[in-house]
Design a protein around this motif. Structure first.
Motif, PDB file in Angstrom:
ATOM      1  N   UNK A   1       0.830  -1.202   0.000  1.00 36.42           N
ATOM      2  CA  UNK A   1       0.000   0.000   0.000  1.00 36.42           C
ATOM      3  C   UNK A   1       0.865   1.253   0.000  1.00 36.42           C
ATOM      4  N   UNK A   2       1.970   1.212   0.757  1.00 41.32           N
ATOM      5  CA  UNK A   2       2.867   2.366   0.797  1.00 41.32           C
ATOM      6  C   UNK A   2       3.504   2.614  -0.561  1.00 41.32           C
ATOM      7  N   UNK A   3       3.900   1.511  -1.246  1.00 38.46           N
ATOM      8  CA  UNK A   3       4.508   1.651  -2.555  1.00 38.46           C
ATOM      9  C   UNK A   3       3.536   2.244  -3.559  1.00 38.46           C
ATOM     10  N   UNK A   4       2.278   1.788  -3.510  1.00 38.70           N
ATOM     11  CA  UNK A   4       1.269   2.329  -4.436  1.00 38.70           C
ATOM     12  C   UNK A   4       1.063   3.808  -4.186  1.00 38.70           C
ATOM     13  N   UNK A   5       1.011   4.185  -2.900  1.00 38.18           N
ATOM     14  CA  UNK A   5       0.823   5.595  -2.568  1.00 38.18           C
ATOM     15  C   UNK A   5       1.978   6.448  -3.065  1.00 38.18           C
ATOM     16  N   UNK A   6       3.198   5.948  -2.866  1.00 33.63           N
ATOM     17  CA  UNK A   6       4.371   6.710  -3.304  1.00 33.63           C
ATOM     18  C   UNK A   6       4.435   6.849  -4.811  1.00 33.63           C
ATOM     19  N   UNK A   7       3.990   5.796  -5.540  1.00 38.62           N
ATOM     20  CA  UNK A   7       4.027   5.850  -6.992  1.00 38.62           C
ATOM     21  C   UNK A   7       2.916   6.742  -7.543  1.00 38.62           C
ATOM     22  N   UNK A   8       1.738   6.676  -6.888  1.00 39.20           N
ATOM     23  CA  UNK A   8       0.580   7.403  -7.434  1.00 39.20           C
ATOM     24  C   UNK A   8       0.703   8.907  -7.195  1.00 39.20           C
TER      25      UNK A   8
ATOM     26  N   UNK B   1       1.668  14.039  -1.476  1.00 36.02           N
ATOM     27  CA  UNK B   1       0.886  12.854  -1.112  1.00 36.02           C
ATOM     28  C   UNK B   1       1.588  12.047  -0.039  1.00 36.02           C
ATOM     29  N   UNK B   2       2.908  11.937  -0.154  1.00 33.12           N
ATOM     30  CA  UNK B   2       3.646  11.200   0.862  1.00 33.12           C
ATOM     31  C   UNK B   2       3.585  11.905   2.214  1.00 33.12           C
ATOM     32  N   UNK B   3       3.643  13.242   2.188  1.00 33.21           N
ATOM     33  CA  UNK B   3       3.565  13.999   3.443  1.00 33.21           C
ATOM     34  C   UNK B   3       2.199  13.810   4.096  1.00 33.21           C
ATOM     35  N   UNK B   4       1.127  13.901   3.289  1.00 36.60           N
ATOM     36  CA  UNK B   4      -0.213  13.739   3.833  1.00 36.60           C
ATOM     37  C   UNK B   4      -0.433  12.326   4.351  1.00 36.60           C
ATOM     38  N   UNK B   5       0.115  11.344   3.649  1.00 40.07           N
ATOM     39  CA  UNK B   5      -0.026   9.964   4.111  1.00 40.07           C
ATOM     40  C   UNK B   5       0.674   9.767   5.447  1.00 40.07           C
TER      41      UNK B   5
END
Length: 465
Positions: free
Chosen positions: A203-210, A215-219
């Motif tokens: 899930x983290x990888x998908x978030x970082x790619x998308x 987005x990474x900061x908000x996550x």
């Protein structure tokens, strides 16, 4: 030493003692004998601000605990509280003491206190109630001894030296917090069903790619400062009930000494009441902690229901005490109720949201408690000033705990209804208790976990220190 106890005792013994009134024109460490002086309501806000900050900072403390671990958070908080008390001893104005004592000491105590509740979940599960009772009973021992100690020390040394001595207790707490060692439970994977390491990593990888950097900061923010606990209905009701109850919860403790000086003029036995509260609270924490371990599930909440009800009745009974001995009996019950409520707070949080979100649950609960708890004692002081006595103040202070107890009474009923609905709609899915500790997985599984998928306060770095 529990930061709340230090703040509470200093407030009662010094900030609200008519013989030791703080005034903006007084130098640090000086006191004047002004019984019933007009400055007393002003001093209430100094101690109330410290108590409020201890609870108000709790949601932020939860984020720090999850991110930096229990040890670093507790050590940093105790160090900040040490600086706050030490700087208070050199403050020469009331306004400066609002900052040094009310804010610095209050915030530091918050960061030092909450990790002590979270760390227990790393070592105990079946006996979590008893362990909480044993740990918090230490605060009761200080509650019994500190009033006498402070009274003996402040007269020859003054407030300035007294605060310097108190700051040493916080320094000792910072050293003791270095022994905190968060442990990864047997089995490693500590997420809810479907949230093991593989799922979390993917899930983290998908978030970082998308998404990009934003987005990474908000996550990351959502990960360490989330509101998932409020999605649980029973937690929302429980938090609302507790926040309602504490509006009048601390009023008897804060105004009791002034009431004794007015009701029983010339008595020198007010310290007996503080000792009774401390002793009975310690006994209550040990006894109710042990009892709570034998009460399954959310039925533990009924113990808090009874404690709030009795505390509200005792608050109403305080103005009716015509003899000092009757007030002693009331204080014994107040201490027992205090011990029951505090001891059951962490075990109930673990039951409601599970260990992975326990830090957030406790933090948000204490944060919700901050505003009513801070406002309660000053409001009671205003009522006393308006009516000329404490009868109305104590009587009204007994209403919120009773109302809060009634609200908490419905939490187990709501939980049972939700479980029945879940079994009817999806009988094959895990029960609502699936968010608790999972079964053990193979021992060969690596312990390299992302914080948030394990018990709160766990960091790989800290466990090797």
């Amino acid at each position: 030493m529990d930061g709340r106890v230090c703040s509470h005792l200093v407030q009662r013994v010094h900030l609200r003692d008519p013989e030791l009134v703080w005034h903006p024109s007084h130098n640090a460490g000086e006191g004047t004998h002004r019984p019933g002086g007009p400055d007393i309501p002003v001093q209430t806000w100094v101690g109330a601000l410290a108590m409020g900050m201890i609870f108000f900072c709790s949601p932020v403390v939860s984020m720090f605990t999850d991110h930096f671990g229990c040890r670093k958070t507790a050590v940093g908080g105790a160090s900040l509280a040490f600086i706050g008390l030490l700087s208070t001893s050199f403050a020469n104005s009331l306004g400066l003491r609002y900052f040094t004592y009310g804010i610095l000491f209050g915030c530091g105590s918050s960061f030092a206190f909450q990790p002590t509740l979270v760390i227990l979940g790393h070592y105990f599960r079946r006996r979590l109630g008893l362990v909480n009772g044993v740990v918090t009973a230490g605060a009761s021992l200080f509650s019994m001894g500190l009033p006498v100690f402070l009274k003996k020390v402040v007269e020859p040394l003054g407030l300035s030296r007294t605060f310097q001595i108190l700051s040493l207790f916080m320094l000792v707490q910072a050293l003791l917090a270095l022994t905190f060692k968060p442990l990864l439970p047997a089995g490693g994977g500590m997420g809810p069903p479907g949230m093991g390491h593989g799922h979390s990593d993917s899930q983290t990888q998908v978030t970082n790619q998308a998404g990009g950097k934003w987005s990474r900061i908000m996550a990351r923010i959502r990960k360490y400062f989330n509101l998932r606990v409020f999605h649980i209905v029973t937690y929302r009701v429980w938090a609302f009930g507790v926040a309602t109850a504490v509006l009048g919860y601390f009023v008897p403790y804060v105004h009791l000494i002034n009431f004794v000086k007015e009701q029983f003029k010339g008595t020198q036995k007010e310290w007996v009441l503080l000792v009774c509260i401390g002793a009975s609270s310690g006994v209550g924490r040990l006894a109710f902690g042990k009892i709570g371990d034998h009460i399954p599930g959310l039925k533990k909440i009924y113990m808090q229901v009874v404690s709030f009800m009795v505390l509200g009745l005792m608050s109403i009974m305080i103005p009716q005490c015509a003899v000092f001995e009757a007030l002693v009996v009331v204080c014994v019950f107040l201490g027992l109720c205090d011990g029951c409520f505090l001891t059951m707070m962490a075990p109930i949080a673990f039951e409601l949201v599970g260990p992975m979100q326990a830090s957030q649950a406790i933090g948000y609960l204490l944060g919700l408690m901050s505003l009513p708890m801070t406002a309660g004692p000053p409001i009671a002081g205003l009522l006393r000033g308006y009516f000329g006595n404490y009868t109305v103040a104590f009587s009204l202070a007994g209403v919120p705990p009773i109302v809060g107890g009634v609200v908490l009474f419905f939490v187990p009923m709501i939980q049972r209804r939700l479980q029945q609905q879940q079994r009817q709609t999806s009988p094959d899915e895990p029960s609502s208790t699936s968010h608790m500790l999972p079964t053990c997985q193979p021992a060969a599984e690596p312990k390299s976990c992302t914080n948030g998928d394990v018990l709160p306060g766990y960091t790989n770095m800290e466990t090797h220190i």
